[in-house]
Design a protein around this motif. Structure first.
Motif, short mmCIF file in Angstrom:
data_model
loop_
_atom_site.label_atom_id
_atom_site.label_comp_id
_atom_site.label_asym_id
_atom_site.label_seq_id
_atom_site.Cartn_x
_atom_site.Cartn_y
_atom_site.Cartn_z
N SER A 260 66.80 -39.27 3.61
CA SER A 260 67.40 -38.96 4.84
C SER A 260 68.61 -40.16 5.52
O SER A 260 68.57 -41.20 4.57
N VAL A 261 69.27 -39.88 6.33
CA VAL A 261 70.17 -40.90 7.09
C VAL A 261 69.33 -41.89 7.70
O VAL A 261 68.11 -41.73 7.97
N LEU A 262 70.19 -42.83 8.17
CA LEU A 262 69.45 -44.04 9.03
C LEU A 262 70.29 -43.98 10.37
O LEU A 262 71.55 -43.90 10.49
N PRO A 263 69.42 -44.01 11.38
CA PRO A 263 67.95 -44.29 11.44
C PRO A 263 67.22 -42.87 11.12
O PRO A 263 67.76 -41.73 11.45
N TYR B 89 68.45 -34.42 12.68
CA TYR B 89 68.95 -33.10 12.94
C TYR B 89 70.70 -32.78 13.18
O TYR B 89 71.23 -32.04 12.48
N ALA B 90 70.95 -33.89 13.68
CA ALA B 90 72.44 -34.00 14.03
C ALA B 90 73.17 -34.25 12.59
O ALA B 90 74.21 -33.31 12.29
N SER B 91 72.51 -34.99 11.84
CA SER B 91 73.34 -35.29 10.32
C SER B 91 73.14 -33.99 9.50
O SER B 91 74.27 -33.79 8.69
N ILE B 92 71.88 -33.47 9.43
CA ILE B 92 72.03 -32.11 8.51
C ILE B 92 72.86 -30.88 8.72
O ILE B 92 73.25 -30.57 7.74
N HIS B 93 73.40 -30.82 10.07
CA HIS B 93 74.31 -29.81 10.40
C HIS B 93 75.80 -30.19 10.36
O HIS B 93 76.53 -29.32 10.50
N THR B 94 75.89 -31.49 10.68
CA THR B 94 77.37 -31.86 10.91
C THR B 94 77.66 -32.54 9.46
O THR B 94 78.81 -32.55 9.19
N GLY B 95 76.77 -33.12 8.76
CA GLY B 95 77.10 -33.62 7.49
C GLY B 95 77.94 -35.08 7.48
O GLY B 95 78.33 -35.58 6.48
N VAL B 96 77.73 -35.66 8.85
CA VAL B 96 77.94 -36.87 8.92
C VAL B 96 76.69 -37.80 9.52
O VAL B 96 75.95 -37.21 9.96
N SER B 97 77.21 -39.14 9.33
CA SER B 97 75.94 -40.14 9.47
C SER B 97 76.00 -40.35 11.29
O SER B 97 76.77 -40.09 11.82
N PRO B 98 74.80 -40.70 11.68
CA PRO B 98 74.41 -41.30 12.81
C PRO B 98 75.67 -42.17 13.54
O PRO B 98 75.96 -42.38 14.66
N GLN B 99 76.04 -42.99 12.61
CA GLN B 99 77.05 -43.77 12.90
C GLN B 99 78.28 -43.32 13.39
O GLN B 99 79.07 -43.86 13.84
N GLN C 289 70.85 -36.59 2.56
CA GLN C 289 70.98 -35.54 3.42
C GLN C 289 72.23 -35.16 3.96
O GLN C 289 72.23 -33.88 4.33
N LEU C 290 73.22 -36.08 3.91
CA LEU C 290 74.80 -35.48 4.17
C LEU C 290 75.41 -34.35 3.17
O LEU C 290 76.30 -33.75 3.55
N GLN C 291 74.58 -34.07 2.22
CA GLN C 291 75.06 -32.90 1.15
C GLN C 291 74.33 -31.77 1.68
O GLN C 291 75.21 -30.79 1.13
N LEU C 292 73.51 -31.59 2.50
CA LEU C 292 72.90 -30.32 2.90
C LEU C 292 74.08 -29.40 3.64
O LEU C 292 74.11 -28.44 3.16
#
Length: 278
Positions: free
Chosen positions: A41-44, A51-61, A252-255
């Motif tokens: 997974s991404v951090l944090p 959830y946000a990263s799975i569907h946007t493909g970008v990190s929380p940062q 996770q950003l590959q999803l």
């Protein structure tokens, strides 16, 4: 669009619980009906951020969701919107955070808990729950078999091209009981048994299926940081695509780009993860 895919997210399941306790999923890997990898997974490694990263493909940062207390309508392109751009039909059965991220915020229980909006440019068919009152004593989670049945109902009624399901049961159990206990073992086995009959049903309906988690949990039922128990989960894929060697650790950003690639939908420029299914 004539391709179809379902993403099933079982919240908060660490890698060791997948491998040890999900006998049906692991059995399909052994039989050659599924492929499986580790995913990080991404951090944090907090639920909403993932959830946000799975569907946007970008990190929380980049998308800005720093945790469960910071949920808003995201501005980046996402899987639902990209599928809609080419006429695909989308659906989601999930916690209300998903509606706020990808449809509209704030969440209105009367308006948004159940809707069918064929003209929406994001989620056409939504069935959401809030878990209001959630705590140590009462999990406030729906029965998972009811959620699986609801997704199946949407697929049959509306011919979804892309459907997503998210359930918090195992995450809540982990926070409540931690992981070295009979209660957690039993909960994972029950989840595996409830999910199993739906996978061949979805495959017979023409869907590729991905089953994974948003993050893991450590021995104290915690997640959010970099510990492998908190970040690492398993990903199972049912379909004709071919993935990398089994010992590959996916990001996770590959999803998001991989899902869009399988559906034949455009991958947004912001989704820079490598497609892992060909």
């Amino acid at each position: 669009m004539d391709r179809k895919l379902l993403l099933i997210i079982l919240d908060g399941v660490p890698l060791r619980n997948w491998r040890r306790l999900f006998g049906n999923l692991e059995g399909w890997v052994d039989s050659g009906d599924a492929q499986s990898w580790t995913i990080r997974s991404v951090l944090p490694s907090i639920s909403a951020s993932c959830y946000a990263s799975i569907h946007t493909g970008v990190s929380p940062q980049e998308h800005g969701c720093t945790g469960n207390g910071n949920v808003f309508r995201l501005s980046q392109p996402d899987v639902f919107g990209q599928v809609r751009k080419v006429g695909g039909v989308t659906g989601a059965v999930a916690h209300s955070f998903w509606s706020e991220f990808f449809n509209r915020a704030p969440f209105d229980r009367v308006r948004d808990i159940e809707y069918d909006e064929p003209g929406s440019d994001s989620i056409n068919h939504g069935r959401f729950h809030t878990m209001t009152g959630y705590g140590l004593i009462n999990q406030m989670t729906p029965s998972d078999v009811d959620l699986f049945a609801t997704l199946s109902n949407l697929c049959a009624r509306f011919s979804l091209n892309y459907g997503m399901l998210h359930t918090c049961t195992l995450d809540s159990m982990g926070h409540r009981f931690f992981h070295d206990c009979q209660e957690m073992d039993h909960a994972c086995v029950v989840m595996d048994e409830m999910l199993a009959p739906f996978i061949p049903r979805w495959r017979a309906m023409g869907y590729e299926v991905i089953v994974t988690a948003d993050h893991g949990q450590d021995a104290r039922g915690h997640h959010g940081g970099r510990d492998p128990l908190q970040q690492e989960a398993a990903l199972y894929y049912f379909g004709p695509g071919q993935g990398p060697p089994g010992d590959t650790v996916l990001d996770q950003l590959q999803l998001a780009p991989t899902i869009l690639s399988r559906l034949g939908a455009p991958i947004a420029d912001t989704m820079r993860g490598e497609v892992f299914l060909r």
